[in-house]
Structures are given as C-alpha cells and as structure tokens.
Motif scaffolding. Structure first.
Motif, PDB file in Angstrom:
ATOM      1  N   ASP A 163       0.814  -1.221   0.000  1.00 34.54           N
ATOM      2  CA  ASP A 163       0.000   0.000   0.000  1.00 34.54           C
ATOM      3  C   ASP A 163       0.847   1.272   0.000  1.00 34.54           C
ATOM      4  OD1 ASP A 163      -2.194  -1.630   0.069  1.00 34.54           O
ATOM      5  OD2 ASP A 163      -2.626  -1.316   2.198  1.00 34.54           O
ATOM      6  N   ASN A 164       1.945   1.259   0.742  1.00 33.84           N
ATOM      7  CA  ASN A 164       2.711   2.487   0.954  1.00 33.84           C
ATOM      8  C   ASN A 164       3.968   2.618   0.107  1.00 33.84           C
ATOM      9  OD1 ASN A 164       0.890   3.307   2.962  1.00 33.84           O
ATOM     10  ND2 ASN A 164       1.971   2.103   4.499  1.00 33.84           N
ATOM     11  N   PHE A 165       4.398   1.517  -0.517  1.00 31.77           N
ATOM     12  CA  PHE A 165       5.628   1.576  -1.313  1.00 31.77           C
ATOM     13  C   PHE A 165       5.375   1.265  -2.784  1.00 31.77           C
ATOM     14  CE2 PHE A 165       9.642   0.058  -3.042  1.00 31.77           C
ATOM     15  CZ  PHE A 165      10.549   0.983  -2.545  1.00 31.77           C
ATOM     16  N   LEU A 166       4.636   0.185  -3.049  1.00 27.56           N
ATOM     17  CA  LEU A 166       4.432  -0.225  -4.440  1.00 27.56           C
ATOM     18  C   LEU A 166       3.286   0.513  -5.123  1.00 27.56           C
ATOM     19  CD1 LEU A 166       4.876  -4.117  -4.224  1.00 27.56           C
ATOM     20  CD2 LEU A 166       6.570  -2.394  -4.861  1.00 27.56           C
ATOM     21  N   ASP A 167       2.146   0.604  -4.449  1.00 26.79           N
ATOM     22  CA  ASP A 167       0.945   1.163  -5.072  1.00 26.79           C
ATOM     23  C   ASP A 167       0.954   2.687  -4.990  1.00 26.79           C
ATOM     24  OD1 ASP A 167      -1.476   1.706  -6.157  1.00 26.79           O
ATOM     25  OD2 ASP A 167      -2.662   0.526  -4.730  1.00 26.79           O
ATOM     26  N   ASP A 168       1.337   3.317  -6.089  1.00 25.62           N
ATOM     27  CA  ASP A 168       1.368   4.779  -6.135  1.00 25.62           C
ATOM     28  C   ASP A 168       0.149   5.349  -6.851  1.00 25.62           C
ATOM     29  OD1 ASP A 168       1.885   3.971  -8.694  1.00 25.62           O
ATOM     30  OD2 ASP A 168       3.804   5.009  -8.895  1.00 25.62           O
ATOM     31  N   GLY A 169      -0.875   4.504  -7.036  1.00 21.93           N
ATOM     32  CA  GLY A 169      -2.097   4.969  -7.671  1.00 21.93           C
ATOM     33  C   GLY A 169      -2.112   4.844  -9.174  1.00 21.93           C
ATOM     34  N   THR A 170      -1.009   4.378  -9.763  1.00 20.66           N
ATOM     35  CA  THR A 170      -0.935   4.215 -11.214  1.00 20.66           C
ATOM     36  C   THR A 170      -1.166   2.754 -11.586  1.00 20.66           C
ATOM     37  OG1 THR A 170       1.442   3.752 -11.233  1.00 20.66           O
ATOM     38  CG2 THR A 170       0.763   6.073 -11.292  1.00 20.66           C
ATOM     39  N   GLU A 171      -1.356   2.516 -12.880  1.00 22.55           N
ATOM     40  CA  GLU A 171      -1.515   1.142 -13.354  1.00 22.55           C
ATOM     41  C   GLU A 171      -0.252   0.327 -13.084  1.00 22.55           C
ATOM     42  OE1 GLU A 171      -4.131  -0.540 -14.551  1.00 22.55           O
ATOM     43  OE2 GLU A 171      -5.248   1.255 -13.960  1.00 22.55           O
ATOM     44  N   ASN A 172       0.897   0.975 -13.237  1.00 22.11           N
ATOM     45  CA  ASN A 172       2.153   0.269 -12.973  1.00 22.11           C
ATOM     46  C   ASN A 172       2.252  -0.124 -11.503  1.00 22.11           C
ATOM     47  OD1 ASN A 172       4.912  -0.596 -13.814  1.00 22.11           O
ATOM     48  ND2 ASN A 172       5.524   0.950 -12.318  1.00 22.11           N
ATOM     49  N   GLY A 173       1.806   0.764 -10.609  1.00 23.16           N
ATOM     50  CA  GLY A 173       1.823   0.456  -9.184  1.00 23.16           C
ATOM     51  C   GLY A 173       0.946  -0.739  -8.864  1.00 23.16           C
ATOM     52  N   LYS A 174      -0.234  -0.792  -9.467  1.00 18.32           N
ATOM     53  CA  LYS A 174      -1.135  -1.928  -9.249  1.00 18.32           C
ATOM     54  C   LYS A 174      -0.521  -3.221  -9.775  1.00 18.32           C
ATOM     55  CE  LYS A 174      -5.325   0.909  -9.475  1.00 18.32           C
ATOM     56  NZ  LYS A 174      -6.569   1.205 -10.228  1.00 18.32           N
ATOM     57  N   LYS A 175       0.173  -3.110 -10.908  1.00 16.91           N
ATOM     58  CA  LYS A 175       0.829  -4.283 -11.480  1.00 16.91           C
ATOM     59  C   LYS A 175       1.928  -4.794 -10.553  1.00 16.91           C
ATOM     60  CE  LYS A 175       3.384  -5.853 -15.565  1.00 16.91           C
ATOM     61  NZ  LYS A 175       3.979  -5.445 -16.869  1.00 16.91           N
TER      62      LYS A 175
END
Length: 263
Positions: A163-175
C-alpha cells in the motif's frame, strides 16, 4: 520510489540524512557543490549541514581537495551493530561452508523498512565474482535476498509494503502489487526463490528465508554469482543446499515450525 508517510517529515533532518545516504553509498568523496546538486538543497544550507557533520565527526573534510567523505566514527557504530548481531555469529560459519561448496558469493540479508539489507557476505573465490557491499538496500520486490524475505513477512507488514511503497495509484503500481502477491505465494509454497539480473546485470541468485524464536522472520541467505554459472541443473542442485543451510541457522536461532521444504 518515495514511501508515503502519515506524518510530515522534519525537512531539515531529512535533508541532512540525505547527505549521509549520498556519501555512504558513494565510492568517492564529493565537494559541497556536487552534494547540493545531488540532494537538491541550497548551497548555503548544505554548507551548514556539512560543517555540523564535520564538527560532530560524522564526516571528514579534505582541505586540499575541498571534498567530504564519511568519518570513521560511522564505522565504529556499524562495527558495534555487527558485533551485537547474534544472527550473524550463528550464520557466518554456515555461510562460509556454503561459499566453499558452491564457489559463489553468499549474502545474509535482514528486513529494514521496505528493504532487504545486506548485513554480511562471504566472497566467492572466483576472479570474476558478484560485487556487493554490506549495507546495500534492495526493495522487497527485487532480487532473491529481498524476495525470500518478502514472502514470509507478517501479513500486516506485507500489506503496508504494497500500500505504501508499491501502489502509487498508477496502473504500474497496481501491477507491481499483483506481481508481489504472486511471488509471495510461490516462494511460500516452495521455500526458496531464484532470480536473474533483477539487481545487478549478469547476476543470478537463489535465496531462502531464515527464522528465529517464535518462528519470526529473521532474514534470508542467498547464493549469488554470474548468471552463466547458474544453468537450470546447477540451480536445482543448489535448492537443497540453500534450504538446508537456512534450516540449520533457523534451528540454532530458536525456530521450530519451519516450512515443509526445510524438513
């Protein structure tokens, strides 16, 4: 990638620590102008911080070159941490044995924040070997040493990382989150992880987790070398070697309920 924070940082302290990080990760000393350019601060502010660090002996200043580098005071602190690490004392003989058996570099990493940090290594006898430094930090989703830890992080810890490092709100983050979840499932099932060129070019590694008292994750051990020396048959032969080594260390650290692959 920046880590999201619930509370704002103390900017002046963060800038000062950025300078220590920069010089700690650099292989050479730097002058004030270059440091200011690299950390993004004003030259006057950087000068004040550098002067304070020199006065407190966290940095050394070379008058002839007008450059700064870490002071040996930092080394004293690092040595104190190293000597007090029971896990290193237990793991090191096993790591030496692994390096002798495989003729490759062996790393011991521990989790710190959202990273795996190399806290000990045994060098390969090969002329061309993996070049790494103790203190190197690698995000949990990259490289065998870090991925082996990521797989066995407590659920809340892993969720915070996603939640706090990988997912930056972009599609790449979700991937990245989806990939991390899949890696976690796979490594938990098989008890080890193999990676190729995820941290350094032309380098492969195989790693497994190390546990301690109450079966808490302590870190991971990895065998690393040039990828040409890691064909499938060699990797297969390393699986029982690395898992049994980690089992031995874990038992000595007080672990009892180990993954099935360690039995």
């Amino acid at each position: 990638m920046k880590v999201k924070r619930k509370t704002p940082p103390v900017k002046s302290l963060e800038n000062a620590l950025d300078i220590l990080d920069l010089l700690g990760e650099s292989s050479r000393p730097m002058n004030a102008t270059e440091i200011a350019q690299r950390v993004g601060g004003s030259i006057s502010g950087v000068y004040k911080t550098l002067s304070t660090f020199v006065d407190r002996e966290y940095l050394s200043y070379e008058q002839s070159t007008k450059q700064y580098r870490l002071h040996t005071k930092i080394l004293r602190y690092a040595s104190s941490i190293h000597q007090n690490e029971k896990s290193i004392q237990i793991a090191l003989p096993v790591m030496i044995d692994l390096a002798e058996k495989t003729k490759e570099t062996v790393h011991f990493g521990k989790p710190e924040g959202y990273y795996g940090v190399f806290i000990e290594k045994v060098n390969s006898p090969h002329t061309v070997a993996v070049q790494t430094r103790i203190g190197t930090r690698v995000p949990f989703n990259r490289g065998a040493t870090s991925k082996a830890m990521m797989a066995f992080l407590p659920e809340y810890y892993f969720k915070n990382f996603c939640d706090n490092f990988l997912d930056d709100g972009t599609e790449n983050g979700k991937k990245l989150v989806e990939e991390a979840i899949e890696v976690r499932k796979t490594v938990r099932r098989q008890g080890y992880v193999v990676t190729y060129e995820e941290v350094n070019p032309n380098v492969a590694a195989i790693a497994a987790p190390v546990f301690g008292f109450l079966n808490q994750l302590i870190g991971s051990i990895a065998i690393a070398g040039l990828k040409d020396r890691f064909p499938p048959d060699v990797v297969t032969s390393y699986i029982p070697v690395i898992t049994q080594a980690c089992r031995k260390i874990s038992i000595q650290l007080g672990a009892t309920d180990l993954p099935d692959v360690y039995q």
